[in-house]
Enzyme design. Structure first.
Site, short mmCIF file in Angstrom:
data_model
loop_
_atom_site.label_atom_id
_atom_site.label_comp_id
_atom_site.label_asym_id
_atom_site.label_seq_id
_atom_site.Cartn_x
_atom_site.Cartn_y
_atom_site.Cartn_z
N HIS A 1 39.15 45.11 38.02
CA HIS A 1 38.09 44.12 38.28
C HIS A 1 38.08 43.13 37.12
O HIS A 1 38.34 43.51 35.98
CB HIS A 1 36.73 44.82 38.34
N TYR B 1 28.44 45.89 43.59
CA TYR B 1 29.07 44.95 44.52
C TYR B 1 28.10 44.40 45.55
O TYR B 1 28.51 43.95 46.62
CB TYR B 1 30.27 45.61 45.20
N THR C 1 43.38 38.41 44.02
CA THR C 1 42.76 39.61 44.59
C THR C 1 43.77 40.43 45.40
O THR C 1 43.84 41.66 45.26
CB THR C 1 41.57 39.20 45.49
N GLU D 1 27.28 42.16 34.42
CA GLU D 1 28.12 43.33 34.68
C GLU D 1 28.30 44.19 33.42
O GLU D 1 28.33 45.42 33.50
CB GLU D 1 29.48 42.89 35.23
N LYS E 1 40.27 50.32 38.01
CA LYS E 1 39.71 50.94 39.22
C LYS E 1 40.31 52.34 39.47
O LYS E 1 41.35 52.68 38.89
CB LYS E 1 39.93 50.00 40.40
N ARG F 1 47.73 42.84 38.57
CA ARG F 1 47.70 43.23 39.98
C ARG F 1 49.08 43.20 40.61
O ARG F 1 49.41 44.04 41.46
CB ARG F 1 46.70 42.35 40.74
N ARG G 1 41.07 36.38 34.39
CA ARG G 1 41.42 36.22 35.81
C ARG G 1 42.90 35.83 35.94
O ARG G 1 43.58 36.27 36.87
CB ARG G 1 40.54 35.15 36.48
N ASN H 1 43.14 47.33 44.19
CA ASN H 1 43.85 46.31 43.42
C ASN H 1 43.74 46.49 41.90
O ASN H 1 43.77 45.53 41.15
CB ASN H 1 43.45 44.91 43.87
N PHE I 1 34.39 44.41 54.37
CA PHE I 1 35.05 45.44 53.56
C PHE I 1 34.09 46.19 52.63
O PHE I 1 34.52 47.05 51.87
CB PHE I 1 36.20 44.82 52.75
N1 UDP Z 1 38.19 43.40 48.64
C1 UDP Z 1 38.66 44.04 49.78
N2 UDP Z 1 39.08 43.26 50.84
C2 UDP Z 1 39.03 41.90 50.81
C3 UDP Z 1 38.55 41.26 49.66
C4 UDP Z 1 38.13 42.04 48.59
O1 UDP Z 1 38.71 45.26 49.84
O2 UDP Z 1 39.43 41.26 51.79
C5 UDP Z 1 37.75 44.22 47.48
C6 UDP Z 1 38.76 44.20 46.35
O3 UDP Z 1 38.75 45.48 45.71
C7 UDP Z 1 38.19 43.13 45.46
C8 UDP Z 1 36.69 43.37 45.60
O4 UDP Z 1 36.53 43.70 46.97
O5 UDP Z 1 38.66 43.26 44.12
C9 UDP Z 1 35.80 42.21 45.24
O6 UDP Z 1 36.23 41.07 45.98
P1 UDP Z 1 36.34 39.64 45.29
O7 UDP Z 1 36.52 38.65 46.39
O8 UDP Z 1 35.22 39.46 44.34
O9 UDP Z 1 37.74 39.74 44.51
P2 UDP Z 1 38.05 39.83 42.93
O10 UDP Z 1 37.00 39.00 42.23
O11 UDP Z 1 37.99 41.29 42.54
O12 UDP Z 1 39.42 39.26 42.77
MG MG Z 2 34.96 39.06 42.33
#
Ligand code: UDP
Ligand code: MG
Length: 153
Positions: free
Chosen positions: A131, A65, A107, A142, A25, A118, A101, A128, A73
């Site tokens: 992705h 997204y 996250t 994707e 990112k 992370r 993952r 974070n 958010f």
């Molecule tokens: N995100 C955020 N605030 C939150 C949760 C997610 O800004 O409370 C952002 C963060 O960059 C995250 C992305 O939105 O990576 C996608 O969220 P997801 O829940 O899919 O998390 P990920 O799969 O990336 O762990």
């Molecule tokens: Mg996700």
């Protein structure tokens, strides 16, 4: 020619389920962590199938997204993800989605296991560092969002 087409089709089917999609990112690119993160990805046994330095427009980030459209958010996420260059990549390994993952961690970096990407490089739940796809189906969607077939190896 026909034999070649059949061969590559078969190859695609056999690989299904073993690929994931990632983005380094804008925060991690700005911080100079492309090399560190790619090193961790290589050390964890992922093969790079496709990769490029690119930048998402706000429109494209919003599309990527779209599943989070209703979340509070979303606006911030779209702004952040279009704020600078990213590295997009397709990665291959047995059990790629789940293992990636695990490699990236939770996250929110405050909850990310020690030694994960992370935990090391993310600064907040929004910024974070990386992705990782959450399913085989989304990994394929994707990957196709960012790469054409001739860019995958
Ligand atoms: N995100 C955020 N605030 C939150 C949760 C997610 O800004 O409370 C952002 C963060 O960059 C995250 C992305 O939105 O990576 C996608 O969220 P997801 O829940 O899919 O998390 P990920 O799969 O990336 O762990
Ligand atoms: Mg996700």
């Amino acid at each position: 020619m026909r034999a070649q087409i059949q061969h590559s089709f078969k190859h695609t089917i056999q690989m299904a389920g073993n690929r994931t999609f990632t983005m380094i990112k804008p925060d991690a690119v700005r911080a100079g962590n492309i090399g560190n993160i790619l090193q961790m990805i290589n050390a964890a046994g992922f093969r790079i199938v496709a990769m490029k330095l690119t930048k998402l427009s706000a429109e494209k980030a919003g599309e990527f997204y779209a599943v989070h459209r209703e979340r509070p958010f979303y606006g911030e996420l779209v702004e952040f993800m279009s704020s600078g260059p990213i590295v997009a990549a397709i990665l291959e390994k047995d059990n790629a989605v789940e293992d990636f993952r695990t490699l990236i961690g939770a996250t929110n970096p405050a909850n990310a296991a020690p030694g994960t990407i992370r935990a090391k490089y993310a600064t907040s739940v929004g910024e974070n560092a990386v992705h990782g796809s959450d399913s085989d189906e989304n990994a394929a969607i994707e990957g196709a969002f960012h790469f054409g077939g001739v860019e995958m190896f």
